[in-house]
Write a protein that holds these residues in place. Structure first.
Motif, PDB file in Angstrom:
ATOM      1  N   GLU A 228       0.830  -1.205   0.000  1.00  0.00           N
ATOM      2  CA  GLU A 228       0.000   0.000   0.000  1.00  0.00           C
ATOM      3  C   GLU A 228       0.866   1.257   0.000  1.00  0.00           C
ATOM      4  N   SER A 229       1.942   1.247   0.788  1.00  0.00           N
ATOM      5  CA  SER A 229       2.845   2.400   0.819  1.00  0.00           C
ATOM      6  C   SER A 229       3.561   2.574  -0.508  1.00  0.00           C
ATOM      7  N   GLU A 230       4.044   1.465  -1.077  1.00  0.00           N
ATOM      8  CA  GLU A 230       4.726   1.552  -2.371  1.00  0.00           C
ATOM      9  C   GLU A 230       3.777   2.070  -3.446  1.00  0.00           C
ATOM     10  N   SER A 231       2.543   1.609  -3.401  1.00  0.00           N
ATOM     11  CA  SER A 231       1.545   2.081  -4.356  1.00  0.00           C
ATOM     12  C   SER A 231       1.348   3.589  -4.245  1.00  0.00           C
ATOM     13  N   ASP A 232       1.265   4.103  -3.021  1.00  0.00           N
ATOM     14  CA  ASP A 232       1.094   5.538  -2.819  1.00  0.00           C
ATOM     15  C   ASP A 232       2.315   6.328  -3.288  1.00  0.00           C
ATOM     16  N   VAL A 233       3.517   5.741  -3.104  1.00  0.00           N
ATOM     17  CA  VAL A 233       4.732   6.416  -3.558  1.00  0.00           C
ATOM     18  C   VAL A 233       4.675   6.638  -5.070  1.00  0.00           C
ATOM     19  N   TYR A 234       4.260   5.631  -5.819  1.00  0.00           N
ATOM     20  CA  TYR A 234       4.178   5.790  -7.276  1.00  0.00           C
ATOM     21  C   TYR A 234       3.148   6.855  -7.656  1.00  0.00           C
ATOM     22  N   LEU A 235       2.042   6.916  -6.938  1.00  0.00           N
ATOM     23  CA  LEU A 235       1.034   7.930  -7.246  1.00  0.00           C
ATOM     24  C   LEU A 235       1.549   9.337  -6.983  1.00  0.00           C
ATOM     25  N   GLY A 236       2.503   9.464  -6.067  1.00  0.00           N
ATOM     26  CA  GLY A 236       3.023  10.785  -5.728  1.00  0.00           C
ATOM     27  C   GLY A 236       4.155  11.266  -6.591  1.00  0.00           C
ATOM     28  N   GLN A 237       4.597  10.448  -7.576  1.00  0.00           N
ATOM     29  CA  GLN A 237       5.813  10.813  -8.305  1.00  0.00           C
ATOM     30  C   GLN A 237       5.647  12.066  -9.168  1.00  0.00           C
ATOM     31  N   GLY A 238       4.432  12.416  -9.555  1.00  0.00           N
ATOM     32  CA  GLY A 238       4.253  13.616 -10.373  1.00  0.00           C
ATOM     33  C   GLY A 238       3.942  14.854  -9.580  1.00  0.00           C
ATOM     34  N   GLN A 239       3.980  14.750  -8.251  1.00  0.00           N
ATOM     35  CA  GLN A 239       3.619  15.883  -7.413  1.00  0.00           C
ATOM     36  C   GLN A 239       4.858  16.562  -6.844  1.00  0.00           C
ATOM     37  N   GLY A 240       4.792  17.849  -6.685  1.00  0.00           N
ATOM     38  CA  GLY A 240       5.826  18.584  -5.965  1.00  0.00           C
ATOM     39  C   GLY A 240       7.200  18.531  -6.582  1.00  0.00           C
ATOM     40  N   GLY A 241       7.285  18.527  -7.929  1.00  0.00           N
ATOM     41  CA  GLY A 241       8.605  18.576  -8.572  1.00  0.00           C
ATOM     42  C   GLY A 241       9.340  17.266  -8.531  1.00  0.00           C
ATOM     43  N   GLY A 242       8.631  16.142  -8.437  1.00  0.00           N
ATOM     44  CA  GLY A 242       9.290  14.854  -8.358  1.00  0.00           C
ATOM     45  C   GLY A 242       9.568  14.273  -9.717  1.00  0.00           C
ATOM     46  N   GLY A 243       8.650  13.423 -10.202  1.00  0.00           N
ATOM     47  CA  GLY A 243       8.905  12.698 -11.425  1.00  0.00           C
ATOM     48  C   GLY A 243       8.709  13.507 -12.686  1.00  0.00           C
ATOM     49  N   THR A 244       8.296  14.769 -12.609  1.00  0.00           N
ATOM     50  CA  THR A 244       8.148  15.594 -13.805  1.00  0.00           C
ATOM     51  C   THR A 244       8.928  16.887 -13.629  1.00  0.00           C
ATOM     52  N   ALA A 245      10.217  16.743 -13.417  1.00  0.00           N
ATOM     53  CA  ALA A 245      11.056  17.895 -13.100  1.00  0.00           C
ATOM     54  C   ALA A 245      11.560  18.621 -14.332  1.00  0.00           C
ATOM     55  N   CYS A 246      10.889  18.458 -15.463  1.00  0.00           N
ATOM     56  CA  CYS A 246      11.345  19.097 -16.694  1.00  0.00           C
ATOM     57  C   CYS A 246      11.298  20.617 -16.582  1.00  0.00           C
ATOM     58  N   GLY A 247      12.239  21.258 -17.262  1.00  0.00           N
ATOM     59  CA  GLY A 247      12.209  22.706 -17.349  1.00  0.00           C
ATOM     60  C   GLY A 247      12.970  23.410 -16.245  1.00  0.00           C
ATOM     61  N   ARG A 248      13.430  22.652 -15.227  1.00  0.00           N
ATOM     62  CA  ARG A 248      14.238  23.248 -14.164  1.00  0.00           C
ATOM     63  C   ARG A 248      15.570  22.517 -14.131  1.00  0.00           C
ATOM     64  N   GLN A 249      16.634  23.268 -13.906  1.00  0.00           N
ATOM     65  CA  GLN A 249      17.961  22.676 -13.920  1.00  0.00           C
ATOM     66  C   GLN A 249      18.671  22.985 -12.610  1.00  0.00           C
ATOM     67  N   SER A 250      19.553  22.081 -12.200  1.00  0.00           N
ATOM     68  CA  SER A 250      20.339  22.327 -10.995  1.00  0.00           C
ATOM     69  C   SER A 250      21.757  22.709 -11.377  1.00  0.00           C
ATOM     70  N   ARG A 251      22.407  23.454 -10.520  1.00  0.00           N
ATOM     71  CA  ARG A 251      23.792  23.806 -10.759  1.00  0.00           C
ATOM     72  C   ARG A 251      24.669  22.614 -10.424  1.00  0.00           C
ATOM     73  N   GLY A 252      25.767  22.501 -11.154  1.00  0.00           N
ATOM     74  CA  GLY A 252      26.679  21.404 -10.906  1.00  0.00           C
ATOM     75  C   GLY A 252      26.731  20.464 -12.088  1.00  0.00           C
ATOM     76  N   SER A 253      27.132  19.252 -11.835  1.00  0.00           N
ATOM     77  CA  SER A 253      27.302  18.274 -12.890  1.00  0.00           C
ATOM     78  C   SER A 253      26.537  17.017 -12.543  1.00  0.00           C
ATOM     79  N   ALA A 254      25.938  16.412 -13.523  1.00  0.00           N
ATOM     80  CA  ALA A 254      25.186  15.172 -13.298  1.00  0.00           C
ATOM     81  C   ALA A 254      25.555  14.154 -14.342  1.00  0.00           C
ATOM     82  N   ARG A 255      25.513  12.902 -13.948  1.00  0.00           N
ATOM     83  CA  ARG A 255      25.650  11.811 -14.887  1.00  0.00           C
ATOM     84  C   ARG A 255      24.398  10.966 -14.758  1.00  0.00           C
ATOM     85  N   ARG A 256      23.891  10.516 -15.880  1.00  0.00           N
ATOM     86  CA  ARG A 256      22.652   9.764 -15.845  1.00  0.00           C
ATOM     87  C   ARG A 256      22.799   8.506 -16.673  1.00  0.00           C
ATOM     88  N   HIS A 257      22.326   7.407 -16.121  1.00  0.00           N
ATOM     89  CA  HIS A 257      22.244   6.164 -16.875  1.00  0.00           C
ATOM     90  C   HIS A 257      20.785   5.919 -17.214  1.00  0.00           C
TER      91      HIS A 257
END
Length: 290
Positions: free
Chosen positions: A194-223
């Motif tokens: 139930e908790s894991e299910s709620d976590v997935y539902l929250g991924q688009g809220q509050g700048g989580g899973g849809t963080a497009c259009g904002r960038q952070s300073r520094g360097s990132a590597r992504r796989h």
């Protein structure tokens, strides 16, 4: 959290797990990385809210930026302090949480290494809402209780995502993500379905899973690797582009096709690279990672 010997020249590693995982799953990775450096390895691994030995979810569904990005910032404040240099390493939700934290507090990390971070374009098809809904429904059907720890490990071993785990990786998962049930014999997931299910539902809220259009300073590597097998449609969603035209704040290097559980596989494919970097300083080792 866990930490290695204090002192040394390397920055602190902050290790952030995926949805349903826990801090202990990073232990095999830490053990391998410790072999590749001549300096003491300093590290922190956290349990996000609703996972492992951490607090329950403070809200349902939890906004990822507020809750999990906040977990990262709280750990930085309590365990590192303002003067510490930190490299963030995050898997899936953990990668999104690290980026969210760096957006909320620019300059918190020297570098980020993100393994399949959940950062999706809101205009992608399937949409982030479709994806989170599908994963949430699947999580509710997850088996969560077994007769004993042996039954639990046998079951997890039989599941396709974990069949290539090293023995150390599986031991870490069993030790950290499971607990004894109230009868003292049975085993159950610490992050219940139930908790894991709620976590997935929250991924688009509050700048989580849809963080497009904002960038952070520094360097990132992504796989990245294909998410298509996890979704109800055959084509994977369009992922967040970490360095859009005109961006000066974020430099990214993408390694594609390694698989989302790359760090726990046997042998771990990420060790195939000879040179690795900590914040700009390069060292070399036989069979190195990063």
């Amino acid at each position: 959290a866990g930490a290695a010997a204090a002192g040394g020249e390397l920055p602190v590693l902050m290790l952030c797990h995926a949805t349903g995982f826990c801090k202990e799953t990073w232990l095999p990775v830490v053990e391998e990385l410790a072999k590749l450096t001549r300096s003491p390895l300093r590290w922190i691994a956290i349990d996000f809210s609703g996972h492992g030995d951490s607090r329950p979810l403070p809200s349902r569904p939890p906004p990822w930026g507020e809750v999990f990005g906040g977990d990262v910032l709280s750990a930085l404040d309590e365990l590192v302090g303002p003067s510490g240099e930190v490299v963030g390493i995050g898997h899936s939700m953990g990668g999104a949480a690290l980026l969210s934290a760096s957006l909320q507090r620019p300059g918190s990390f020297r570098k980020l290494f993100l393994i399949e971070p959940i950062l999706l374009d809101p205009a992608s098809a399937p949409s982030p809402g479709d994806m989170s809904g599908h994963l949430s429904s699947a999580a509710k059907r997850r088996k969560a209780r077994w007769g004993d720890m042996g039954d639990a490990e046998s079951y997890l071993r039989s599941r396709r995502p974990f069949q290539n785990f090293s023995q150390q990786g599986m031991d870490a998962m069993v030790r950290g993500c499971l607990r004894l049930s109230d009868d003292g014999v049975g085993a159950e997931l610490k992050c219940d379905p139930e908790s894991e299910s709620d976590v997935y539902l929250g991924q688009g809220q509050g700048g989580g899973g849809t963080a497009c259009g904002r960038q952070s300073r520094g360097s990132a590597r992504r796989h990245t690797s294909s998410l298509g097998r996890c979704l109800p449609r055959s084509s994977p969603p369009r992922t967040f582009e970490p360095s859009p035209p005109g961006s000066r704040d974020l430099r990214a290097r993408c390694w594609r096709g390694l698989g989302t559980l790359v760090s726990w596989r046997t042998p771990p494919k990420w060790r195939a690279r000879r040179h690795w970097r900590w914040g700009g300083r390069s060292q070399s080792a036989s069979g190195a990672g990063f």
